[in-house]
Structures are given as structure tokens and as C-alpha cells.
Design a protein around this motif. Structure first.
Motif, short mmCIF file in Angstrom:
data_model
loop_
_atom_site.label_atom_id
_atom_site.label_comp_id
_atom_site.label_asym_id
_atom_site.label_seq_id
_atom_site.Cartn_x
_atom_site.Cartn_y
_atom_site.Cartn_z
N ASP A 87 -37.08 24.87 10.80
CA ASP A 87 -36.04 25.60 11.23
C ASP A 87 -34.71 25.76 11.63
OD1 ASP A 87 -35.46 24.45 13.68
OD2 ASP A 87 -36.88 26.32 15.07
N GLY A 88 -33.70 25.13 11.42
CA GLY A 88 -32.29 25.50 11.47
C GLY A 88 -31.46 24.48 12.88
N SER A 89 -32.30 24.04 13.44
CA SER A 89 -31.76 23.33 14.37
C SER A 89 -31.82 21.97 14.02
CB SER A 89 -33.13 23.30 15.41
OG SER A 89 -34.28 22.57 14.76
N ALA A 90 -31.50 21.30 13.71
CA ALA A 90 -31.38 20.43 12.75
C ALA A 90 -30.48 20.22 11.74
CB ALA A 90 -32.79 19.42 12.60
N ASP A 91 -29.67 21.48 11.76
CA ASP A 91 -28.36 21.32 10.60
C ASP A 91 -27.40 20.41 10.60
OD1 ASP A 91 -30.21 23.13 9.49
OD2 ASP A 91 -29.26 25.26 9.34
N HIS A 92 -27.10 20.45 11.86
CA HIS A 92 -25.97 19.34 12.91
C HIS A 92 -26.63 17.77 11.57
CE1 HIS A 92 -29.48 18.91 15.30
NE2 HIS A 92 -28.65 17.29 15.91
N ILE A 93 -27.36 18.09 11.74
CA ILE A 93 -28.41 16.33 10.46
C ILE A 93 -28.28 16.15 9.05
CG2 ILE A 93 -30.37 14.92 10.94
CD1 ILE A 93 -30.89 15.19 13.10
N TYR A 94 -27.48 14.76 9.19
CA TYR A 94 -27.45 14.96 7.27
C TYR A 94 -28.82 14.62 6.88
CZ TYR A 94 -25.89 13.88 2.33
OH TYR A 94 -26.23 14.35 0.92
#
Length: 318
Positions: A69-76
């Protein structure tokens, strides 16, 4: 652009350590783990990530939540889009998320991460697969095949093995599996806890879902360079007033010597993995044949094989 062919890579800490080094990464190495017991991590910390190899099955239940859902966009996180690339994929997915003073990614992975960070997982995977540099490094660990095998002879139920990574990010444990749509969130890490204590039951539960006689698992840890750590500890001890004759410094010197010997052994083994022994074998067979020894040796080998098979049958019968 074609992603080209990628070879299978052996699940070996020496192979993975050299692979990481060839990517240009410094300050990190790979160690094999024989269990998840606390004492196995005592001399390895800091541990930056875990690489887990297992037999892939479609019907095995998965813990954790796949985050899309985009909440893990900080993860590569990059999806695996080509066969046989999961080893390098698991390593890159972990390394691109490591932020530690001991570890330097080097230009290749830093440029890849920075350029593709805003891409979706599919595009990240395509970028990795189409990186000529990464593919060449990966394929440099290809084992030499004595003979070409017919891939058509493989069966649908042949065992397939897969690599995934586990690591802590912003106080939560994530599993990075290139065959999934996103990172898998396994929950929060206690504020004063160790992320490995959270990873342990997750991996144990996964292993527990296989048959009791299934032993095809391998677990490796990405840790800070042990030579650098030992030299750093020696320097701190000297600053505290200890000299080379102290037991603490002697122990560290011994650990440095052991580590160097282990690396030299791994270096030799990696060379052997890539060496083509076929010309030597052909010349040896020719020489044995010219001396009239080949037929007798073949007959002797056949007799030994028959005896081993009979012994095995007797053992089963008992």
C-alpha cells in the motif's frame, strides 16, 4: 534489452562474501549459521541481515503481511524477474537497506539504489537483471559443467530452492522475498530488544511447516568485517593501556590469524569451483587407456558400486 542468462549460485558463505566484495561493497562479510541459538550470534554482532535458503513450495503457509500500500516505500525492495537470480537479488535487497558505519556500498550498488529507489518493485527487479556489471559478477561464480545437460529432461516436480532476506528497518522486522509483490512485515521489534529474537521464531515456524526429514535449509548472516572489528578492538585495548602481551590482545591476534586462514581457504575453493577440469580428465583417461589400465579400473569401479548397492540393501533389510 535482454537480461541474459543467470547461473545458479552455491549457498556458501565464502561464495557470498566474495560476491559482495566483487559488487564493490566493503566492511561486510557472510557467515554460516548452524542454529538460531543466542550463542551463535555472540561473536558475530552486529548482524545486518539474514539470508535464508529453503525448498520453495507453493502450498506452504506464509506468516507476516505483504505490504503493497505504499507504507513500505522507504524500504528498497526489488522483485525477482528472471530465473536463478535470487541469490544476488536477496543480497542486494538487504545491502541496499543497510545503514551502518562499518558498511560502504561502493559505487555500483549506491548508483543502482539511488537511481531506482523511486521505481516500483517490478522496475527495480528489471534494473538489477539488466545491469551488465551485476550479471557479470553473479555469473563469475558459475560452476564449470563437464558436459552439457539437456534441460528438457528436468521434471515439473524437481526440487527448486529459493533465497530470501530478513532484516530490521525502522524498528520492524521485514522479509524481502523477490517472488512476492512487496516486503513482508513480521511485526515490531521491542524497543530494547534484539531484532534477531524476533526473526528466530519466524524462521523456525517456517522450517517447522516442512516434513520432519526435510534438511535442505541454509541460513547465513551478513555481519561487519571481522578483521576490521578485531583490529578496532586491539586499538581500543592499547588505548586503555594494554600491550601485545596481554591475553585479550593475543586472543584477538589469534582470531585475526584464523580469519585470514579461512578467507584464504575460501579463495582457493572459489577458484576450484570455477575451474574446468574436463581437459585434465580427458588426458588422464587417454593416458590410462594407452597404458592398458583403463578397462581394469572401470571393472573395479563397477564391482565396488555393486558391493555398495548390496550393502545398502542389506542395511535396509535389517
Amino acid at each position: 534489452m535482454s537480461a541474459g542468462d543467470w547461473c545458479l549460485i552455491e549457498s556458501d558463505p565464502g561464495v557470498f562474501s566474495e560476491l559482495i566484495k566483487k559488487f564493490g561493497v566493503t566492511g561486510i562479510q557472510v557467515e554460516e549459521l548452524w542454529s538460531l541459538d543466542e550463542e551463535n550470534f555472540t561473536n558475530l554482532r552486529p548482524v545486518h541481515g539474514l539470508i535464508f535458503l529453503f525448498k520453495w513450495k507453493t502450498d506452504v503457509h506464509r506468516d507476516g503481511k505483504v505490504v503493497t500500500d505504499g507504507s513500505a516505500d522507504h524500504i528498497y525492495f526489488a522483485k525477482q524477474v528472471i530465473n536463478n537470480a535470487c541469490a544476488s537479488q536477496a543480497i542486494i535487497n538487504i545491502l541496499a537497506n543497510v545503514e551502518h558505519k562499518d558498511v560502504s556500498l561502493g559505487s555500483t550498488l549506491t548508483e543502482l539504489r539511488d537511481f531506482t529507489m523511486s521505481f516500483d518493485p517490478q522496475m527495480k527487479g528489471l534494473s538489477i537483471s539488466n545491469s551488465e556489471n551485476i550479471r557479470e559478477v553473479h555469473n563469475s561464480f558459475s560452476r564449470q559443467q563437464l558436459f552439457e545437460l539437456d534441460e528438457k529432461s528436468s521434471k515439473p516436480d524437481d526440487d527448486v530452492f529459493h533465497f530470501v532476506g530478513y532484516l530490521p528497518v525502522n524498528g520492524r522486522l521485514y522479509e524481502l522475498d523477490g517472488l512476492q509483490e512487496g516486503p513482508i512485515d513480521h511485526g515490531a521489534i521491542p524497543e530494547k530488544g534484539d531484532w534477531l529474537s524476533v526473526a528466530k521464531p519466524v524462521i523456525e515456524q517456517r522450517i517447522g511447516r516442512y516434513a520432519a526429514d526435510e534438511i535442505h535449509f541454509n541460513l547465513m548472516a551478513l555481519v561487519s568485517d571481522r578483521l576490521v572489528q578485531a583490529e578496532r578492538k586491539i586499538e581500543l585495548l592499547k588505548q586503555a593501556g594494554m600491550d601485545e602481551s596481554s591475553e585479550e590482545v593475543k586472543d584477538l591476534r589469534d582470531s585475526i590469524k584464523t580469519e585470514k586462514m579461512k578467507r584464504e581457504k575460501s579463495k582457493v575453493e572459489n577458484v576450484r569451483r570455477r575451474h574446468n577440469y574436463l581437459p585434465f580428465i580427458v588426458e588422464l583417461l587417454k593416458t590410462l587407456a594407452s597404458q592398458g589400465k583403463l578397462v581394469d579400473l572401470v571393472s573395479e569401479a563397477k564391482d565396488k558400486t555393486v558391493e555398495r548397492q548390496k550393502a545398502k540393501k542389506r542395511k535396509v533389510a535389517v
